[in-house]
Design an enzyme around this catalytic site. Structure first.
Site: not given
Length: 239
Positions: A25, A91, A186
């Site tokens: 992702t 992230e 994250h």
């Protein structure tokens, strides 16, 4: 376990839509699943039962951290806690791996190189081309950021280096002032922060896992030095 006056709770966001298909992702703004929302609510109930109260929540610019925080705070009965968002808590940027699943990545680049990219400390994945539509320069979320700050790929070291200024300049001063903080981020971002807080080597960091939806409580003295940490679930979740 009781809440501490000088503590920070770290939490990886809950299960997201791309977890269903094992896709990387990174900076792609994917929402939580119902499972992820339930994980966040369960963490909120657990924190409330343990006596935690938060003055501030800090998260990334990606919606999965805000959704996690909202569900958690609602479960705690404190939905109005201020939320501060920063790209520095995003992230790790997975570069050309973003949107791909592990099978496709292994087929294109091989398993050895691929595992080094996503578990190692120094090696970034292949970078996005400047005209790749996945590049963050095309995302309005980052329109205010200087172009040189927008990554086309990041190693864990790169991610850690852009996260730690937020720790030193924003979170640590608030912690020393007695603010009770929740940081929703994250997996790789939190791995880099844990590596810093615990003084881990790069080799030791590669073994660290951050499970989704499990609160990790760090306790500090008044000067901001780490006294210890504990997970709010079983030993199997502990790095």
């Amino acid at each position: 376990m009781s809440a501490q006056s000088h503590s920070v709770v770290l939490l990886r966001h809950g299960h997201s839509e791309w977890n269903l298909t094992d896709r990387f992702t990174g900076w792609t703004d994917i929402p939580l699943t119902e499972v992820g929302l339930a994980e966040a609510a369960a963490a909120g109930r657990q924190l409330a039962q343990a006596g935690f109260v938060f003055d501030e929540v800090h998260g990334s610019l990606l919606q999965r951290t805000r959704q996690t925080a909202d569900a958690l705070l609602a479960a705690m009965g404190t939905p109005a806690v201020p939320f501060f968002a920063s790209w520095r808590l995003n992230e790790r940027h997975y570069g050309a791996l973003q949107g791909m699943n592990k099978r496709s990545i292994f087929a294109k680049w091989g398993e050895t190189a691929s595992r080094r990219w996503w578990r190692g400390y120094d090696a970034p994945p292949p970078a996005l081309a400047p005209d790749d539509p996945r590049h963050p320069r095309f995302d309005p979320l980052y329109a205010a950021l200087p172009a040189q700050q927008l990554p086309a790929s990041e190693s864990l070291r790169d991610c850690q280096q852009r996260t730690l200024p937020y720790w030193h300049e924003v979170l640590l001063p608030r912690l020393r002032a007695g603010r009770r903080l929740l940081v929703v981020s994250h997996g790789n971002t939190l791995r880099g922060l844990v590596m810093h807080l615990d003084g881990l080597s790069a080799d030791a960091m590669e073994q660290v896992e951050i499970p989704s939806g499990v609160p990790l409580v760090y306790r500090f003295d008044a000067a901001g030095s780490v006294l210890g940490h504990e997970w709010m679930e079983g030993d199997s979740a502990r790095p």
